[in-house]
Design a protein around this motif. Structure first.
Motif, PDB file in Angstrom:
ATOM      1  N   HIS A   1       0.577  -1.273  -0.069  1.00  0.00           N
ATOM      2  CA  HIS A   1      -0.028   0.080  -0.012  1.00  0.00           C
ATOM      3  C   HIS A   1       0.793   1.288  -0.050  1.00  0.00           C
ATOM      4  O   HIS A   1       0.606   2.152  -0.675  1.00  0.00           O
ATOM      5  CB  HIS A   1      -0.998  -0.063   1.014  1.00  0.00           C
ATOM      6  CG  HIS A   1      -2.000   0.852   1.121  1.00  0.00           C
ATOM      7  ND1 HIS A   1      -2.088   2.037   2.018  1.00  0.00           N
ATOM      8  CD2 HIS A   1      -2.954   1.214   0.373  1.00  0.00           C
ATOM      9  CE1 HIS A   1      -2.808   2.767   2.014  1.00  0.00           C
ATOM     10  NE2 HIS A   1      -3.507   2.221   0.836  1.00  0.00           N
ATOM     11  N   GLU A   2       1.915   1.378   0.924  1.00  0.00           N
ATOM     12  CA  GLU A   2       2.917   2.558   1.010  1.00  0.00           C
ATOM     13  C   GLU A   2       3.419   2.690  -0.575  1.00  0.00           C
ATOM     14  O   GLU A   2       3.717   3.765  -0.901  1.00  0.00           O
ATOM     15  CB  GLU A   2       3.708   2.296   2.071  1.00  0.00           C
ATOM     16  CG  GLU A   2       3.248   2.673   3.409  1.00  0.00           C
ATOM     17  CD  GLU A   2       2.578   3.997   3.348  1.00  0.00           C
ATOM     18  OE1 GLU A   2       3.134   5.005   3.065  1.00  0.00           O
ATOM     19  OE2 GLU A   2       1.497   4.146   3.815  1.00  0.00           O
TER      20      GLU A   2
ATOM     21  N   LYS B   1       1.219   4.364  -2.653  1.00  0.00           N
ATOM     22  CA  LYS B   1       1.048   5.726  -2.304  1.00  0.00           C
ATOM     23  C   LYS B   1       2.275   6.545  -2.575  1.00  0.00           C
ATOM     24  O   LYS B   1       2.231   7.642  -3.229  1.00  0.00           O
ATOM     25  CB  LYS B   1       0.659   5.956  -0.878  1.00  0.00           C
ATOM     26  CG  LYS B   1      -0.718   5.584  -0.499  1.00  0.00           C
ATOM     27  CD  LYS B   1      -1.069   5.486   0.959  1.00  0.00           C
ATOM     28  CE  LYS B   1      -0.043   6.431   1.982  1.00  0.00           C
ATOM     29  NZ  LYS B   1      -0.693   6.382   3.411  1.00  0.00           N
TER      30      LYS B   1
ATOM     31  N   HIS C   1       2.183   7.116  -6.448  1.00  0.00           N
ATOM     32  CA  HIS C   1       1.152   7.994  -6.784  1.00  0.00           C
ATOM     33  C   HIS C   1       1.305   9.404  -6.404  1.00  0.00           C
ATOM     34  O   HIS C   1       1.215  10.507  -7.134  1.00  0.00           O
ATOM     35  CB  HIS C   1      -0.157   7.765  -6.350  1.00  0.00           C
ATOM     36  CG  HIS C   1      -0.625   6.255  -6.665  1.00  0.00           C
ATOM     37  ND1 HIS C   1      -2.086   5.915  -6.306  1.00  0.00           N
ATOM     38  CD2 HIS C   1      -0.286   5.659  -7.743  1.00  0.00           C
ATOM     39  CE1 HIS C   1      -2.268   4.846  -7.148  1.00  0.00           C
ATOM     40  NE2 HIS C   1      -1.358   4.536  -7.849  1.00  0.00           N
ATOM     41  N   LYS C   2       1.855   9.550  -5.360  1.00  0.00           N
ATOM     42  CA  LYS C   2       2.312  10.984  -4.944  1.00  0.00           C
ATOM     43  C   LYS C   2       3.286  11.988  -5.925  1.00  0.00           C
ATOM     44  O   LYS C   2       3.396  12.987  -6.203  1.00  0.00           O
ATOM     45  CB  LYS C   2       2.876  11.170  -3.433  1.00  0.00           C
ATOM     46  CG  LYS C   2       2.373  10.862  -2.117  1.00  0.00           C
ATOM     47  CD  LYS C   2       3.165  10.920  -1.147  1.00  0.00           C
ATOM     48  CE  LYS C   2       2.290  10.528   0.165  1.00  0.00           C
ATOM     49  NZ  LYS C   2       2.932  10.536   1.317  1.00  0.00           N
TER      50      LYS C   2
ATOM     51  N   ARG D   1      -3.408  14.118  -9.137  1.00  0.00           N
ATOM     52  CA  ARG D   1      -4.233  13.984  -7.947  1.00  0.00           C
ATOM     53  C   ARG D   1      -5.799  14.432  -8.406  1.00  0.00           C
ATOM     54  O   ARG D   1      -6.061  15.371  -9.297  1.00  0.00           O
ATOM     55  CB  ARG D   1      -3.787  14.947  -6.661  1.00  0.00           C
ATOM     56  CG  ARG D   1      -2.376  14.282  -6.186  1.00  0.00           C
ATOM     57  CD  ARG D   1      -1.935  15.069  -5.304  1.00  0.00           C
ATOM     58  NE  ARG D   1      -0.607  15.423  -5.144  1.00  0.00           N
ATOM     59  CZ  ARG D   1       0.410  14.671  -5.346  1.00  0.00           C
ATOM     60  NH1 ARG D   1       0.348  13.507  -5.897  1.00  0.00           N
ATOM     61  NH2 ARG D   1       1.754  15.017  -5.286  1.00  0.00           N
TER      62      ARG D   1
END
Length: 151
Positions: A138-139, A142, A145-146, A151
């Motif tokens: 999951h991290e 993320k 994606h960041k 966004r």
């Protein structure tokens, strides 16, 4: 009696017209943007049920392991569709994917490593290890994606 129907009809027609606008279609040969978006969606369809299982306290080791195997089978699908000249609508990728290819590759490798660990943990069936490994995947998502997703 007919007055309340007019606002509802207007809202319904407005919603239908907005839905018809939809998203830009990928018309390039091979549809690389569409292909990678579909590949990521397929991974989410496998990964999210794993998270639900853990968050809702309904961990089933064998079912989780099967989902981990499915995720492994899908994890490589999107990456080949990030070729040069594939930054165009309807992409959600930022230009940084192509400006920072080394960092993008590093994030991809972190995801691959995390999914390897998740699969190993799932095969071991230790819930604590599975939760830790799931969170690492999951991290990894993320983090990427960041840096590399609008966004």
């Amino acid at each position: 009696m007919f007055k309340p129907l007019k606002p509802r009809l207007f809202l319904l027609l407005s919603a239908a017209m907005l839905a018809a606008c939809g998203e830009v279609e990928d018309t390039r040969p091979g549809q690389p943007v569409k292909q990678r978006q579909m590949a990521f969606k397929e991974m989410v369809k496998t990964f999210e049920p794993m998270g639900v299982m853990l968050r809702e306290g309904r961990y089933e080791a064998d079912k989780f392991a099967a989902l981990a195997d499915k995720l492994m089978a899908k994890r490589d699908a999107p990456w080949s569709h990030f070729g040069p000249d594939t930054h165009y609508p309807p992409t959600k990728a930022t230009p940084e994917v192509w400006k920072q290819p080394e960092q993008f590759e590093k994030n991809k490798q972190a995801f691959i490593t995390a999914t390897d660990t998740l699969r190993t943990a799932a095969q071991g069936k230790d819930k604590a290890q599975v939760e830790k490994a799931y969170e690492a995947v999951h991290e990894a998502c993320k983090t990427c994606h960041k840096q590399f997703k609008e966004r």
